[in-house]
Write an enzyme that holds these catalytic residues in place. Structure first.
Site: not given
Length: 582
Positions: A164-165
């Protein structure tokens, strides 16, 4: 490609390599089925400290090729492996445990070394990346530690990475830097390869799928030919105002540039919680990339039911671990596959106390059916793994005690060792029917503001069931299944239930033990999209150190000002989560 998690379950019986399963299975050691304690791995000479984290070693058998898959999961900025990724005590994290058990896969959850960008991020924005130093170096070292250790039985052709991210951006870096290592990647809200940390909020001018794809190929260097057998999934939320949503389709298109050749856009499939998934196929019809848009999801990992719901993890949206693992396993281009045999028929007949079971199988990948397994459940059970062989069989089991039986038959291929799906033998009676018993296992399976759903175990000899609420029967005709939804109830109210079995001739058993269920409060969820400042002023969020945190869930919405916008859903009185109502 239709969107379906049921495909993952079918992999357990439909997919394997040409190597014998039985021999491979014997070599695969069962793990503890729990997350490890905190581990210390390689030192990071660039960012400082040593790589630490956790791993999950399942006790279940591998689903593909008789060896385990390995999945590297990378947290986002302001997250940790312990606090947000792993399924520890009281914390369901990213929700990888269930998927790991289903596929027999080992999961790695490391912590980013150092304190990059002030939030313990991964170093995806470095101007140069290396397979031996920095975060990429220590992560590839971690992969090698597990792949080279025979006790884990990792298949080098089944190594994957998702994040994520900043973890999503590092996922893209790893997929490009080491396409020979990673058969599949899963990028969640990750900025494209080649941009800086100052450019995450919008795609900068000059950054395109072509430029990012070329960056990817350049990073691979002499390993670029491995792109021919890599697949990539990308996911992002329509409520993400932290990382520009434009990076989602750009990342997927960039990977197609790296993969080379022509692609055809597939039919969009609906995501169960809202959104769509679009596959792209190459000239050979193979799915190479997946683009999933999740409606209403902010900057978060979509964990699905069973995951945590806070600190950039959203349990109200699609179960992305289940989806991306199914995507990887279904479309893996590095593992040879063979089809399992198929049970064509099975049956049981009764003569006195003898039960004769018949079965036939077809469609074996190669060779003959080496063995049939018969399982009978009842007063005198049977578990016979050598019931017969060849195209069909018939075997008698004498001296079965009176009572109800049911069972199944499976076939195993002589050459590949693959086992078929189970052919179900319906309930049958040997001798005199016993007295009809009250159903066991009555439980409340769910509730809404106006209904309560019940489930129970089947009773031998039952042709149907009656449901009693507070002592009064609520069904007009006998219920044919082992579940019932009692509707038209008052909200926030408790009710007691019992269930009885109905047999031939209308005979009714005693009632089951009583269970109590309560309807929900009837609270109606509402969602509001506004600036973070407006949310704080309206009492939906509060300020903490200049950041807006959603009341109740304490999810970080970003800076408390007029320039950051978020959607908050009020799921209970005084409780708000980032995103739309479930």
């Amino acid at each position: 490609m239709a969107f379906s998690f049921s495909r993952a379950a079918r992999l357990l019986v439909l997919l394997a390599v040409l190597a014998p399963w039985a021999g491979a299975q014997a070599q695969v050691q069962a793990g503890p089925g729990t997350w490890s304690g905190n581990q210390t791995w390689a030192s990071d000479s660039v960012n400082g400290g040593a790589l630490t984290g956790y791993y999950y070693w399942p006790s279940t058998a591998p689903a593909l090729a008789g060896k385990r898959a390995l999945v590297l999961v990378l947290h986002g900025c302001a997250q940790t492996a312990a606090g947000d990724v792993i399924d520890g005590t009281g914390d369901k994290g990213y929700n990888w445990k269930t998927v790991a058990d289903q596929y027999g896969a080992v999961i790695l959850a490391p912590n980013a070394t150092g304190n990059l960008y002030g939030s313990h991020c991964w170093d995806w924005a470095r101007s140069t990346h290396s397979r031996t130093v920095g975060h990429s170096g220590v992560l590839l070292d971690l992969i090698n530690r597990f792949v080279s250790n025979p006790q884990y039985a990792i298949d080098p052709n089944q190594v994957y990475v998702a994040g994520l991210s900043s973890g999503g951006a590092e996922t893209m870096v790893l997929g490009c830097l080491a396409p020979d290592i990673f058969a599949g990647i899963g990028i969640n809200a990750g900025p494209a390869l080649g941009v800086t940390t100052a450019q995450i909020g919008s795609v900068p001018s000059g950054t395109s799928a072509t430029s990012a794809g070329n960056n990817c190929k350049n990073l691979a260097g002499t390993n670029a030919p491995a792109f021919a057998t890599q697949v990539a999934g990308v996911v992002w939320g329509t409520g993400d105002y932290t990382v520009a949503q434009g990076y989602g389709p750009l990342d997927a298109a960039a990977m197609r540039v790296a993969y080379g050749g022509s692609f055809t856009k597939g039919v969009a499939a609906s995501v169960p919680t809202g959104g769509s998934n679009i596959p792209y196929m190459n000239a050979n019809g193979k799915v190479r990339t997946s683009e999933m848009t999740v409606t209403g999801m902010g900057h978060a990992w979509p964990a699905g039911t069973g995951g945590q719901n806070g600190n950039y993890v959203d349990a109200t949206k699609v179960n992305y671990p289940a989806f991306v693992t199914d995507f990887w396993f279904t479309n893996n281009l590095r593992v040879a596959r063979a089809a399992a045999p198929t049970m064509a028929s099975c049956s049981a007949s009764v003569s006195g106390s003898t039960v004769t079971v018949n079965g036939a199988a077809s469609g074996a990948a190669s060779g003959a059916i080496g063995s049939y397994r018969v399982v009978l459940n009842g007063p005198t059970p049977v578990d016979d793994a050598a019931a017969g062989s060849g195209a069909s069989f018939s075997k008698a089991y004498a001296a079965r005690a009176d009572g109800y039986y049911s069972g199944s038959v499976t076939a195993t291929d002589n050459t590949t060792g693959l086992t078929s799906n189970a052919c179900t033998i319906a309930q049958f009676l040997v001798g005199t029917a016993p007295a009809l018993q009250a159903p066991a296992g009555l439980a409340v399976a769910g509730a809404s503001a106006g209904s309560i759903t019940l489930s129970w175990n089947a009773s031998n000899g039952a042709t149907g069931y009656n449901v009693y609420r507070n002592g009064a029967k609520v069904n007009a005709a006998a219920v044919s299944s082992t579940g019932y939804t009692d509707a038209g109830l008052a909200p926030a109210t408790s009710y007691s239930y019992q269930v009885s079995a109905v047999g031939n001739g209308g005979v009714e058993s005693a009632r089951s033990a009583t269970v109590t269920g309560s309807t929900a409060s009837g609270f109606v969820c509402t969602a509001t999209t506004s600036s973070n400042y407006a949310h704080v002023q309206a009492g939906r969020a509060h300020d903490s150190g200049g950041y807006a945190l959603a009341n109740g869930s304490n999810q970080n919405m970003g800076l408390d000002n007029l320039f950051y916008t978020a959607t908050l859903a009020q799921t209970a009185a005084g409780y708000y989560v980032i995103g739309n109502c479930p």
